[in-house]
Structures are given as C-alpha cells and as structure tokens.
Design an enzyme around this catalytic site. Structure first.
Site, mmCIF file in Angstrom:
data_model
loop_
_atom_site.group_PDB
_atom_site.id
_atom_site.type_symbol
_atom_site.label_atom_id
_atom_site.label_comp_id
_atom_site.label_asym_id
_atom_site.label_seq_id
_atom_site.Cartn_x
_atom_site.Cartn_y
_atom_site.Cartn_z
ATOM 1 N N ASP A 148 -16.442 9.155 -2.707
ATOM 2 C CA ASP A 148 -15.219 9.002 -1.923
ATOM 3 C C ASP A 148 -14.907 10.368 -1.321
ATOM 4 O O ASP A 148 -15.525 11.377 -1.684
ATOM 5 C CB ASP A 148 -14.083 8.530 -2.844
ATOM 6 C CG ASP A 148 -12.868 8.012 -2.085
ATOM 7 O OD1 ASP A 148 -12.911 7.962 -0.830
ATOM 8 O OD2 ASP A 148 -11.871 7.647 -2.735
ATOM 9 N N CYS A 174 -16.067 3.842 0.202
ATOM 10 C CA CYS A 174 -15.013 2.930 0.669
ATOM 11 C C CYS A 174 -14.556 3.234 2.087
ATOM 12 O O CYS A 174 -13.859 2.416 2.697
ATOM 13 C CB CYS A 174 -13.829 2.920 -0.298
ATOM 14 S SG CYS A 174 -12.976 4.501 -0.472
ATOM 15 N N HIS A 216 -7.124 1.156 -6.926
ATOM 16 C CA HIS A 216 -7.428 0.470 -5.661
ATOM 17 C C HIS A 216 -8.273 -0.777 -5.972
ATOM 18 O O HIS A 216 -9.434 -0.861 -5.586
ATOM 19 C CB HIS A 216 -8.175 1.421 -4.726
ATOM 20 C CG HIS A 216 -8.184 0.998 -3.301
ATOM 21 N ND1 HIS A 216 -7.582 -0.159 -2.842
ATOM 22 C CD2 HIS A 216 -8.737 1.589 -2.195
ATOM 23 C CE1 HIS A 216 -7.771 -0.283 -1.559
ATOM 24 N NE2 HIS A 216 -8.458 0.767 -1.125
ATOM 25 N N ARG A 269 -14.298 -6.416 2.636
ATOM 26 C CA ARG A 269 -12.859 -6.359 2.401
ATOM 27 C C ARG A 269 -12.202 -7.642 2.897
ATOM 28 O O ARG A 269 -11.305 -8.196 2.254
ATOM 29 C CB ARG A 269 -12.239 -5.145 3.097
ATOM 30 C CG ARG A 269 -12.535 -3.797 2.486
ATOM 31 C CD ARG A 269 -11.912 -3.630 1.111
ATOM 32 N NE ARG A 269 -10.451 -3.770 1.123
ATOM 33 C CZ ARG A 269 -9.585 -2.811 1.405
ATOM 34 N NH1 ARG A 269 -10.032 -1.603 1.726
ATOM 35 N NH2 ARG A 269 -8.285 -3.031 1.359
ATOM 36 N N GLN A 281 -10.173 -2.935 -3.113
ATOM 37 C CA GLN A 281 -11.426 -2.348 -2.648
ATOM 38 C C GLN A 281 -12.567 -2.645 -3.609
ATOM 39 O O GLN A 281 -13.697 -2.908 -3.199
ATOM 40 C CB GLN A 281 -11.271 -0.841 -2.478
ATOM 41 C CG GLN A 281 -12.546 -0.114 -2.077
ATOM 42 C CD GLN A 281 -13.012 -0.453 -0.683
ATOM 43 O OE1 GLN A 281 -12.257 -0.317 0.273
ATOM 44 N NE2 GLN A 281 -14.265 -0.896 -0.535
ATOM 45 N N ARG A 319 0.877 -1.173 0.000
ATOM 46 C CA ARG A 319 0.000 0.000 0.000
ATOM 47 C C ARG A 319 0.912 1.220 0.000
ATOM 48 O O ARG A 319 1.619 1.491 0.987
ATOM 49 C CB ARG A 319 -0.912 -0.018 1.222
ATOM 50 C CG ARG A 319 -1.931 1.127 1.256
ATOM 51 C CD ARG A 319 -2.813 0.993 2.481
ATOM 52 N NE ARG A 319 -3.645 2.162 2.664
ATOM 53 C CZ ARG A 319 -4.890 2.297 2.209
ATOM 54 N NH1 ARG A 319 -5.443 1.313 1.525
ATOM 55 N NH2 ARG A 319 -5.582 3.381 2.438
#
Length: 309
Positions: A220, A260, A132, A288, A135, A105
């Site tokens: 987001d 998310c 991403h 997740r 996700q 990450r």
C-alpha cells in the site's frame, strides 16, 4: 431486531465471507454474459457519507446500487458535518428512516461504531483509519478467481501496519491463511489486532523474509490520506520495503501481486511489478464493484422488513 453491520472483516463468519465472495464472482460472471440484476434491490436507497474522498469507493458503491436497481445518495462533508453539527447519534436515527443502508468513509473508527450503534439499517465501513474490510472482500474475490480458496496460503504484507494490514490480519484469522507482515520499526499494526490474530500472523522487519515462499504479495502507499505531513519521514523509514522484481522473485513462481490503489510508482512498488504478469491490481480494482454488490444485497435483503427505531 438489530441490523447486521459490516464495520470490520470479523463482522461476518468465515462461511458467510466465502459465500459472499462466491456470490460476487457469480454476479460478475452474469453481468459480463449480459444478465442484469436491476430487480434485486429495486426501490432501495444507499446513503453514502464521505469524509474522506475516494474514486473506487464512490464509483463501486454508486454503480453497484444502480446495477442492482436501487439508488445511491452521495453526501459530502459539507452535506452532513458528521459529528460537528448534529450529533452522530441523531444523524444515524434520522438517516435510518430515509435510506435502507449507509456506507461511511471517514477517519476515526469510533465514529462509525457510534453511528452503527444508533442506526436501524445496515452500516458499511467504506474505510476508517483502523480498517478497510470492503477492500479486503475485493482482494479476496480476486485471489479466489485466479488461484482458488486462500485457505492455508502464505500472504506477505509489505509496508505500513495500517488499516489494510489490520483487515488482512483479520482475514487471515477468519479464512485460515498465514499473514507475514514486514513493517519498519514504529509502524507496526495495533497491539490489539496482533493479539487477536496471533496464530495466523507473523511480524518481521525484513521484507525479503516476508516475501519468501509467498502465494500473494500485497503493499500500500507509505503515506495514506491525512498523513501527507509525514511523507518525508515515512520515505526514510520505509527504505528497504520497496516491492520490485527482485522481491517478487523470492515469492512462489505463481504468486500474485496486489495493491488497493492509488499506487505511487517507484515509491512502494516498481512500475515493472505493477504492470507485470503477476499483478492483478486492475482485476482487484474492478472487483470492488462486484464485491460491494454482493455485500449490499446480503445486508439490505437481510434487514428488509424490520421496523425503524
């Protein structure tokens, strides 16, 4: 043989992605019924490199490996200094001889691509500034659980043309749904991603037009990690891109809302929507864990038995 990596949502085929989503749903159902899976990755180790901190990413991958019988090793920026001390290429070669999979990450997408090029074990994108995909697997699992296959549906993205938007664009192409993104001027997705997804993607400056007739509405935060200094400018630019009950009423009656997380309530989304009956953000966050387990099982099992580089 080169390992399979998951750096982009396009690294799997549509059939593989759908199978992975179904496997995630199956693992979740089995866990909730009391069935354990601590023999699936017994003796395997995941190395987790975090240059960007995260609650959901760390917990989902670490607990996921534990539930599958394996181990997870957390490596902070102080532990690795990725690309600042030892070259990325050398770090990739060394870790490949000690762990069975690496999740990274970080900020620059080029960094994870370089790492994967020199790794002999699977590498997973836990987030970069460009994409991403991990996700997106959880988002799609959530949609499949609540509404079935997303094929042919209309998804509205409201906000920044960021890494999440890019992954949604790739998902639209791969799984054949239509994505309409409402982004303020100056915050569009990358032109290369637009070119790649043109047949399944539409860009608008009007959030209400994007939400009209949508089956899923997604947003987001307006300023992601690393963009804090832009927060004031972004707040001004994103006026009119607020997801509230009025916007959701333009979507289909059975439309879902996703985010998310973490969410900034009353900034990009109202508390009424986030906590409302159309919101599935808590299922999305939980998934997740299950989506990551399915991905880990797929990649590590596929790579098992290959000699180190």
């Amino acid at each position: 043989m080169n390992p399979r990596h998951y750096l982009s949502f396009l690294d799997l085929s549509g059939d593989e992605t759908r199978a992975l989503i179904q496997r995630a749903i199956e693992l979740k159902q089995q866990l909730k019924s009391g069935e354990h899976h601590d023999d699936l990755l017994r003796g395997k180790t995941l190395g987790m490199i975090f240059e960007k901190s995260s609650t959901r990413t760390r917990v989902s991958f670490e607990v996921g490996m534990q539930q599958l019988g394996g181990n997870a090793l957390f490596l902070s920026p102080r532990d690795t200094q990725l690309g600042r001390g030892e070259p990325i290429e050398d770090t990739a070669r060394v870790l490949s001889r000690m762990v069975d999979c690496v999740m990274i990450r970080t900020y620059e997408h080029e960094k994870i691509e370089l790492f994967a090029k020199h790794a002999s074990v699977p590498v997973i994108n836990g987030l970069t500034d460009f994409e991403h995909p991990a996700q997106l697997l959880a988002d799609l699992q959530t949609y499949f659980e609540h509404r079935g296959d997303i094929h042919g549906k209309r998804v509205a993205w409201i906000g920044d043309g960021n890494n999440m938007c890019h992954s949604y664009m790739y998902a639209a192409r791969l799984l054949d749904f239509q994505l309409v993104a409402a982004c303020p001027e100056g915050y569009d997705p990358e032109p290369g991603v637009v070119d790649t997804t043109r047949e399944h993607f539409e860009l608008t400056r009007d959030a209400r037009a994007a939400a009209e007739g949508a089956d899923l509405v997604v947003t987001d935060v307006w300023a992601s990690m690393g963009q804090e200094q832009e927060k004031s400018a972004r707040r001004r630019a994103f006026t009119g891109f607020f997801v509230d009950a009025d916007l959701m009423r333009l979507a289909n009656d059975d439309a879902l809302f996703m985010h998310c997380l973490p969410a900034h309530r009353e900034e990009e989304v109202s508390t009424e929507v986030l906590e409302g009956p159309q919101s599935v953000v808590w299922d999305e966050a939980e998934n997740r864990l299950h989506a990551q387990k399915a991905l880990l099982e797929f990649l590590i099992t596929l790579n098992a038995g290959q000699p180190p580089s």
